[in-house]
Design an enzyme around this catalytic site. Structure first.
Site, PDB file in Angstrom:
ATOM      1  N   HIS A 139      11.831  53.326 -16.702  1.00 55.82           N
ATOM      2  CA  HIS A 139      13.079  52.592 -16.912  1.00 55.82           C
ATOM      3  C   HIS A 139      13.944  52.528 -15.641  1.00 55.82           C
ATOM      4  CE1 HIS A 139      11.799  53.108 -21.043  1.00 55.82           C
ATOM      5  NE2 HIS A 139      11.831  54.419 -20.864  1.00 55.82           N
ATOM      6  N   CYS A 140      13.312  52.380 -14.513  1.00 58.77           N
ATOM      7  CA  CYS A 140      14.012  52.240 -13.208  1.00 58.77           C
ATOM      8  C   CYS A 140      14.753  53.508 -12.775  1.00 58.77           C
ATOM      9  CB  CYS A 140      14.989  51.073 -13.193  1.00 58.77           C
ATOM     10  SG  CYS A 140      14.294  49.524 -13.713  1.00 58.77           S
TER      11      CYS A 140
END
Ligand SMILES: Cc1ncc(COP(=O)(O)O)c(C=O)c1O
Length: 246
Positions: free
Chosen positions: A196-197
């Site tokens: 998720h970055c």
């Protein structure tokens, strides 16, 4: 500063952070991608100069977002991109920028997307933010309880009451992407998976990522139960596989 973390669903005390940042002479930009679809937000309440929202998370189509800012904050910025509609005149000697907001909106806007966004927002606000938030909390607690009861499944992050709409979890022994693929194929449940970055968040916890259920107003207790049942089945098959290997 991010308002609600996409890694663990926790809301940060943004107004407090903003106050300290302003006292130090900084401008405050709030990323409200995960919060704007789940409750009312505003520049004043957050103490922000800019707030960015992701409109596809607010039931709009993909590729549409919005950046809201205080006029004086906008006036400190120049456009990062020039193009159609950003100037009132141009020639070999230079150009004159159009007033806000046109100078920041180069090229033809995604009008079709924006019309669809309006329908999504009308639906959400028609439901009422209190109802949306109550549904989030109810389903989050249900999903957390259900997942925590499964052997080999860990819910990552703080207790459900500190999270908004996000339920991050891992199934021991399985890559989060494989879990997501299984849920999609076997139970018609769509979840996000991966880092998720925020790779550093997971690296610090010795994880490659999580499976992330992102609940919203259209979800029901039956959706949650279907997901939990499918995860339970998957975790049981992993336990069976490990037992055979031993
Ligand atoms: C906190 C946060 N910021 C930014 C983004 C990116 O938004 P977009 O998909 O509109 O680029 C996301 C998407 O998951 C997010 O959760």
């Amino acid at each position: 500063v991010v308002h609600v973390s996409n890694a663990d669903g926790v809301a940060l005390p943004v107004a407090k952070v903003a106050k300290a940042a302003r006292a130090a002479g900084a401008r405050v930009f709030v990323d409200a991608a995960q919060s704007a679809a789940h409750g009312p937000i505003g520049l004043d309440a957050l103490g922000a100069d800019f707030v960015a929202v992701s409109l596809h998370k607010m039931l709009g189509p993909s590729g549409v977002g919005a950046l809201v800012g205080r006029p004086e904050a906008w006036d400190e910025l120049g456009p990062f991109q020039l193009g159609g509609g950003t100037v009132v005149s141009s020639g070999p000697e230079g150009f004159e920028l159009a007033p806000r907001p046109d100078r920041f909106e180069a090229g033809l806007s995604n009008f079709a997307g924006l019309v669809a966004v309006e329908a999504g927002l009308a639906y959400l606000t028609g439901l009422g933010w209190d109802g949306v938030a109550a549904n989030d909390r109810r389903l989050n607690a249900r999903a957390t309880q259900g997942l925590q009861a499964i052997q080999g499944v860990r819910v990552i992050g703080p207790v459900a009451s500190e999270r908004t709409s996000i339920v991050p979890f891992v199934v021991d022994g399985l890559d989060p992407h494989d879990v997501a693929g299984y849920l999609d194929e076997a139970a018609d449940v769509a979840v996000r998976s991966g880092a998720h970055c925020v790779h550093s968040y997971f690296a610090r916890r010795g994880l490659t990522g999580t499976v992330r259920a992102s609940l919203h107003a259209y979800n029901t207790p039956e959706d949650v139960d279907r997901m939990v049942a499918a995860v339970a089945q998957l975790a049981a098959s992993v336990r069976g596989r490990s037992a055979k290997a031993i």
